[in-house]
Design an enzyme around this catalytic site. Sequence first.
Site, mmCIF file in Angstrom:
data_model
loop_
_atom_site.group_PDB
_atom_site.id
_atom_site.type_symbol
_atom_site.label_atom_id
_atom_site.label_comp_id
_atom_site.label_asym_id
_atom_site.label_seq_id
_atom_site.Cartn_x
_atom_site.Cartn_y
_atom_site.Cartn_z
ATOM 1 N N LYS A 22 0.852 -1.205 0.000
ATOM 2 C CA LYS A 22 0.000 0.000 0.000
ATOM 3 C C LYS A 22 0.881 1.246 0.000
ATOM 4 O O LYS A 22 0.655 2.170 -0.790
ATOM 5 C CB LYS A 22 -0.886 0.012 1.239
ATOM 6 C CG LYS A 22 -1.561 1.347 1.524
ATOM 7 C CD LYS A 22 -2.431 1.326 2.755
ATOM 8 C CE LYS A 22 -1.693 1.652 4.010
ATOM 9 N NZ LYS A 22 -1.436 3.069 4.306
ATOM 10 N N ASN A 23 1.896 1.266 0.859
ATOM 11 C CA ASN A 23 2.673 2.493 1.048
ATOM 12 C C ASN A 23 3.704 2.744 -0.041
ATOM 13 O O ASN A 23 4.343 3.792 -0.051
ATOM 14 C CB ASN A 23 3.328 2.502 2.443
ATOM 15 C CG ASN A 23 2.273 2.700 3.534
ATOM 16 O OD1 ASN A 23 1.104 2.986 3.239
ATOM 17 N ND2 ASN A 23 2.662 2.519 4.774
ATOM 18 N N CYS A 115 -5.194 12.548 12.360
ATOM 19 C CA CYS A 115 -5.910 11.268 12.292
ATOM 20 C C CYS A 115 -5.765 10.632 13.674
ATOM 21 O O CYS A 115 -5.179 11.194 14.577
ATOM 22 C CB CYS A 115 -5.329 10.379 11.191
ATOM 23 S SG CYS A 115 -3.696 9.757 11.603
ATOM 24 N N ARG A 120 -0.050 14.757 12.473
ATOM 25 C CA ARG A 120 0.368 14.509 11.089
ATOM 26 C C ARG A 120 0.548 15.803 10.286
ATOM 27 O O ARG A 120 -0.058 16.003 9.245
ATOM 28 C CB ARG A 120 -0.604 13.587 10.366
ATOM 29 C CG ARG A 120 -1.047 12.345 11.094
ATOM 30 C CD ARG A 120 0.004 11.263 11.232
ATOM 31 N NE ARG A 120 0.454 10.699 9.991
ATOM 32 C CZ ARG A 120 -0.105 9.653 9.386
ATOM 33 N NH1 ARG A 120 -1.184 9.117 9.885
ATOM 34 N NH2 ARG A 120 0.406 9.169 8.264
ATOM 35 N N VAL A 122 2.293 18.763 7.830
ATOM 36 C CA VAL A 122 3.045 18.657 6.564
ATOM 37 C C VAL A 122 4.023 19.822 6.430
ATOM 38 O O VAL A 122 4.457 20.158 5.326
ATOM 39 C CB VAL A 122 2.096 18.604 5.339
ATOM 40 C CG1 VAL A 122 1.314 17.299 5.316
ATOM 41 C CG2 VAL A 122 1.146 19.805 5.333
ATOM 42 N N ARG A 396 -8.474 -0.504 4.627
ATOM 43 C CA ARG A 396 -7.603 0.481 3.978
ATOM 44 C C ARG A 396 -6.283 -0.154 3.551
ATOM 45 O O ARG A 396 -5.679 0.268 2.587
ATOM 46 C CB ARG A 396 -7.285 1.637 4.933
ATOM 47 C CG ARG A 396 -8.477 2.427 5.368
ATOM 48 C CD ARG A 396 -8.062 3.647 6.126
ATOM 49 N NE ARG A 396 -7.130 4.451 5.323
ATOM 50 C CZ ARG A 396 -6.721 5.660 5.692
ATOM 51 N NH1 ARG A 396 -7.141 6.193 6.814
ATOM 52 N NH2 ARG A 396 -5.901 6.345 4.946
HETATM 53 C C1 EPZ Z 1 4.176 7.145 6.151
HETATM 54 O O1 EPZ Z 1 3.396 8.192 6.726
HETATM 55 C C2 EPZ Z 1 3.276 5.920 6.089
HETATM 56 N N1 EPZ Z 1 2.116 6.192 5.254
HETATM 57 C C3 EPZ Z 1 2.800 5.544 7.503
HETATM 58 O O2 EPZ Z 1 2.043 4.343 7.396
HETATM 59 C C4 EPZ Z 1 4.035 5.265 8.365
HETATM 60 O O3 EPZ Z 1 3.623 4.968 9.674
HETATM 61 C C5 EPZ Z 1 4.949 6.498 8.362
HETATM 62 O O4 EPZ Z 1 5.311 6.839 6.987
HETATM 63 C C6 EPZ Z 1 6.234 6.264 9.151
HETATM 64 O O5 EPZ Z 1 6.925 5.169 8.631
HETATM 65 C C7 EPZ Z 1 2.256 6.106 3.900
HETATM 66 O O6 EPZ Z 1 3.325 5.829 3.384
HETATM 67 C C8 EPZ Z 1 1.029 6.369 3.077
HETATM 68 P P1 EPZ Z 1 6.219 10.707 8.109
HETATM 69 P P2 EPZ Z 1 3.945 9.736 6.676
HETATM 70 O O7 EPZ Z 1 6.068 11.906 7.253
HETATM 71 O O8 EPZ Z 1 4.579 9.975 5.369
HETATM 72 C C9 EPZ Z 1 6.084 13.964 11.574
HETATM 73 C C10 EPZ Z 1 0.227 2.922 7.762
HETATM 74 O O9 EPZ Z 1 -0.247 2.410 8.782
HETATM 75 N N2 EPZ Z 1 6.056 14.935 10.470
HETATM 76 O O10 EPZ Z 1 7.503 9.937 8.094
HETATM 77 O O11 EPZ Z 1 2.833 10.613 7.110
HETATM 78 C C11 EPZ Z 1 4.752 13.226 11.689
HETATM 79 O O12 EPZ Z 1 3.835 13.964 12.458
HETATM 80 C C12 EPZ Z 1 0.651 4.374 7.776
HETATM 81 O O13 EPZ Z 1 0.392 2.322 6.668
HETATM 82 C C13 EPZ Z 1 6.131 16.288 10.765
HETATM 83 O O14 EPZ Z 1 6.210 16.696 11.927
HETATM 84 O O15 EPZ Z 1 5.053 9.657 7.836
HETATM 85 C C14 EPZ Z 1 5.132 11.939 12.354
HETATM 86 O O16 EPZ Z 1 5.188 12.148 13.759
HETATM 87 C C15 EPZ Z 1 0.406 5.032 9.134
HETATM 88 N N3 EPZ Z 1 6.082 17.184 9.742
HETATM 89 C C16 EPZ Z 1 6.525 11.665 11.808
HETATM 90 O O17 EPZ Z 1 7.020 12.922 11.299
HETATM 91 C C17 EPZ Z 1 5.976 16.787 8.428
HETATM 92 O O18 EPZ Z 1 5.953 17.656 7.522
HETATM 93 C C18 EPZ Z 1 6.546 10.630 10.714
HETATM 94 O O19 EPZ Z 1 5.857 11.166 9.613
HETATM 95 C C19 EPZ Z 1 5.896 15.405 8.149
HETATM 96 C C20 EPZ Z 1 5.949 14.495 9.184
#
Ligand code: EPZ
Length: 417
Positions: A22-23, A115, A120, A122, A396
């Site tokens: 998925k990811n 969520c 989360r 960006v 999902r």
């Molecule tokens: C991806 O989410 C995955 N989703 C998540 O899988 C996975 O848990 C996560 O990476 C970590 O490995 C997809 O790939 C679709 P991040 P993502 O940006 O990209 C903080 C599942 O169950 N952060 O690495 O959202 C954020 O709040 C899902 O399949 C910021 O602060 O993860 C979090 O605490 C859940 N600012 C941490 O970094 C930002 O601009 C990790 O986020 C971006 C992120």
Amino acid sequence: MDKLVIEGGVPLHGPIRVSGSKNAALPILLACILPQGQVNLTNVPRLRDIHTTLKLLDILGCETSFDGNNVTSTVCDLKVEAPYDLVKTMRASVLCLGPLLALKGEAKVALPGGCAIGARPVDLHLTAFEQMGATFDLDSGYIHGRCDKLKGAHIHFDFPTVGGTENVLMAASIAEGDSIIENAAREPEVVDLANFLNACGAKITGHGTSLIKVEGVSSLHGCDYKIMPDRIEAGTYMVAAAMTDGDLLIEDCPFLELDSVVYKLEQMGVFMQEEEGGVRVRRKNGNLIGVDITTQPFPGFPTDMQAQLMTLMCLADGAGTIEEKIFENRFMHVQELMRMGADIKLKGRTAMVRGVERLTGAPVMASDLRASASLVVAGLAASGRTDVQRIYHLDRGYEKLEDKLSAVGARIWREKE
Ligand code: EPZ
């Protein structure tokens, strides 16, 4: 709404196949906005989030078709707005920012909002795009980005964000000039996206390390590409085999990409071995031992396997701790596991798990994708009946889970709540 009903206590035996990731599929589908010409993807999992992403691509003006395994996509008249009622159902929609800014110089994407597992934000994505020449306004819940022509930049992420790295990779592939991404995410799904972009003619090197270089090219072309297998689905089946004291052969298992999970499972007393056709998983000698886990960015222990390992630790001899360092609220499964007899104490972002003799079935509530998976796995081992409600969370990210588990002996079926 649907629920999954499980009559637990049956050891799982036999082959079980892992679907496409998925990811990896979500960013690669959104990257299909970039190439001129048709893209043919295979091994695309049949999931709610995939359908949501295909709907978003249609709204953005891509012509797509999906036969349950293969996706074809061709860009037609590209739009720049990703609507809120779609983005709120899937945060990964924010990954259309990079392609749209790079191609159209404009993108209007609803802020995804938080969520169940955390806020989360960006911010890291937006800061990187500002370094590449974009400006953003926040207007009634939408991020509105504009730029003349995105330019390559030297990006340094404060945190190795998976989505942020993916968004920048897509934009930088056709930006003017070269880009460097420091402290980039190293997840295998990021590598799969980079390999897809390179198959479309991008010039990306260093993916899989924390220093990625991108030489911007003028345009990308279509390609044929196979999505990598889902390492988290595979890891979930490893836990299910150990949990039920069964013996599974996990087919198309990305074993190398699960190194940190395999290491912890071996410490707990799980036997895993690559064989002809897959990876064999069962307990070494019957009992399991508690371990300590801290979730980290790849190659550390993945947060997406935290709930599943916690479930396994509920049946281990002794105690173990789990520290969740990626998301601020990813222990929603704890209360539900305790309803099944688990002994878990929470202190901030650390859970102390003490093994118990057995879990007992109960009605439980899914709250997010991986929590749902951990409750299903708990139900497979529990004595008696477990009803896992709100399994739209599960749909999902797990393709036909009850069918795959039934095929290896589980007594599991879907009912209306
Ligand atoms: C991806 O989410 C995955 N989703 C998540 O899988 C996975 O848990 C996560 O990476 C970590 O490995 C997809 O790939 C679709 P991040 P993502 O940006 O990209 C903080 C599942 O169950 N952060 O690495 O959202 C954020 O709040 C899902 O399949 C910021 O602060 O993860 C979090 O605490 C859940 N600012 C941490 O970094 C930002 O601009 C990790 O986020 C971006 C992120």
